[in-house]
Design an enzyme around this catalytic site. Structure first.
Site: not given
Length: 378
Positions: A93-94, A97, A147, A217, A267, A305, A307, A310, A336
């Protein structure tokens, strides 16, 4: 061009897109959730574990890496990929934020933003040119334009001024970007909940022909119905042949609803942050493993699940580890939650391929409890 998008199929039931984004470090399928590795690491996870669970792209944070260890050190190491031993795609990201979240420590000017380091208190300045310099040095596949991310809610006049400043900053980012041959720069459409300002922002940015576009935003405190309404009138303004990225969104319902509205990339720190509090995403809804009722529960976190967590560990054991603040417990819960969202997106892609994403949404929301009054969300 460093970044290209391949549209594979559109869901007949919902209009959602199945596609691939091609980057210098490989391709990833969309819609895709990107785990967040703020400081060049997804907290408690190794790159090898991320690869095994199906992560094809991760996100890192420009602001935090600028402060620690510094973009010069990462550049000297050969870029983020080599520094953290990650062979897949990376998006940064820039830093905008993070800077704008420091509302009591920053001052916005046309040139950029003056603010104080949240760690040391020293004065710093971040501009479009500086954000591009840092990201060029970090070396991600995808970098974001600098931004302004206004708060929610914001008055129309404030938001209009912000959108126009973001457009001017986007032009400066394009001018300052030194590696367009191997790093794709995405523009960020702003405008809050105002349709006229989203249109203005989209018109400004698409005229600059970025290789991809993000919607910024949102997920900043607005109700889910407002976010969905904004997506419904914003995504049609974005080019069909380029990737569409919704920033900061990671709850299961919003990943499905965003995909239905034409989003390709998502994300969020949500799955890793709540994992460290002992909160888990399961096929039947939210599970807080810290609760006393799990002390003698020897079932897996989610019986649906497969994974690593689990398949090998019980709720009782994980509760014990989390209550004792053992790092291994946080590793198991993080694994998980990330696997859950990556697997959810695999199911979304399969549902698009089979033209049944609308049906999948109804089934998932019913199973997860999102359709119930006072449903617990994240």
């Amino acid at each position: 061009m460093a970044i290209t998008y391949e549209l594979i199929k559109t869901c007949k039931q919902t209009g959602a897109r199945l596609g691939k984004v091609h980057t210098p470090h490989g391709s990833f399928e969309t819609p895709m959730f990107m785990p967040v590795g703020t400081l060049a690491t997804v907290k408690t996870m190794s790159p090898e574990e991320l690869e095994r669970m199906g992560a094809q792209i991760i996100l890192s944070n420009t602001y935090h890496l600028w402060l620690r260890p510094g973009e010069d050190i990462i550049e000297e190491a050969g870029g983020l990929h080599k520094f953290m031993n990650w062979n897949g795609s990376i998006l940064t990201d820039s830093g905008g934020f993070q800077v704008f979240s420091l509302s009591d420590l920053r001052k916005i000017e046309e040139e950029g933003v003056h603010f104080r380091n949240h760690i040391s208190g020293e004065k710093l300045f971040l501009s479009p040119e500086k954000a591009m310099h840092i990201q060029n040095a970090l070396g991600p596949d995808i970098m974001m334009a600098f931004d302004e991310c206004p708060p929610y809610p914001a008055e129309h006049k404030y938001m209009k001024d912000s959108v126009e400043r973001t457009s001017r900053w986007a032009e400066r980012c394009l001018e300052a970007h030194k590696r367009p041959h191997d790093q794709g720069l995405f523009g960020i459409i702003q405008g809050g909940e105002y349709e006229d300002l989203r249109r203005q922002s989209a018109r400004d940015l698409t005229s600059m022909d970025f290789p991809g576009y993000a919607i910024g935003g949102l997920s900043v405190g607005e109700p889910k119905d407002v976010m969905n309404r904004v997506l419904e009138f914003t995504t049609p303004l974005m080019p069909d042949q380029k990737p569409r990225y919704l920033m900061g969104v990671g709850s299961p319902d919003s990943l499905i609803d965003g995909s239905i509205r034409g989003i390709d990339m998502f994300d969020c720190v949500l799955p890793t942050r709540i994992a460290r509090n002992g909160t888990l995403m399961t096929s039947e809804g939210r599970l807080v493993v810290r609760n006393a009722k799990f002390a003698r529960d020897f079932r897996p976190i989610d019986e649906n699940c497969d994974c690593h967590t689990c398949r090998n560990y019980s709720r009782a054991y994980i509760r014990h580890l989390v209550k004792a603040n053992e790092t291994f417990g946080f590793r198991l819960t993080t694994y998980h939650n990330l696997y859950f969202l990556l697997n959810l997106m695999r199911q979304v892609r399969e549902a698009i391929r089979e033209d049944r994403l609308g049906d999948f949404r109804e089934e998932f929301f019913e199973m997860y409890g999102f359709n119930k009054p006072n449903a617990k969300n994240f």
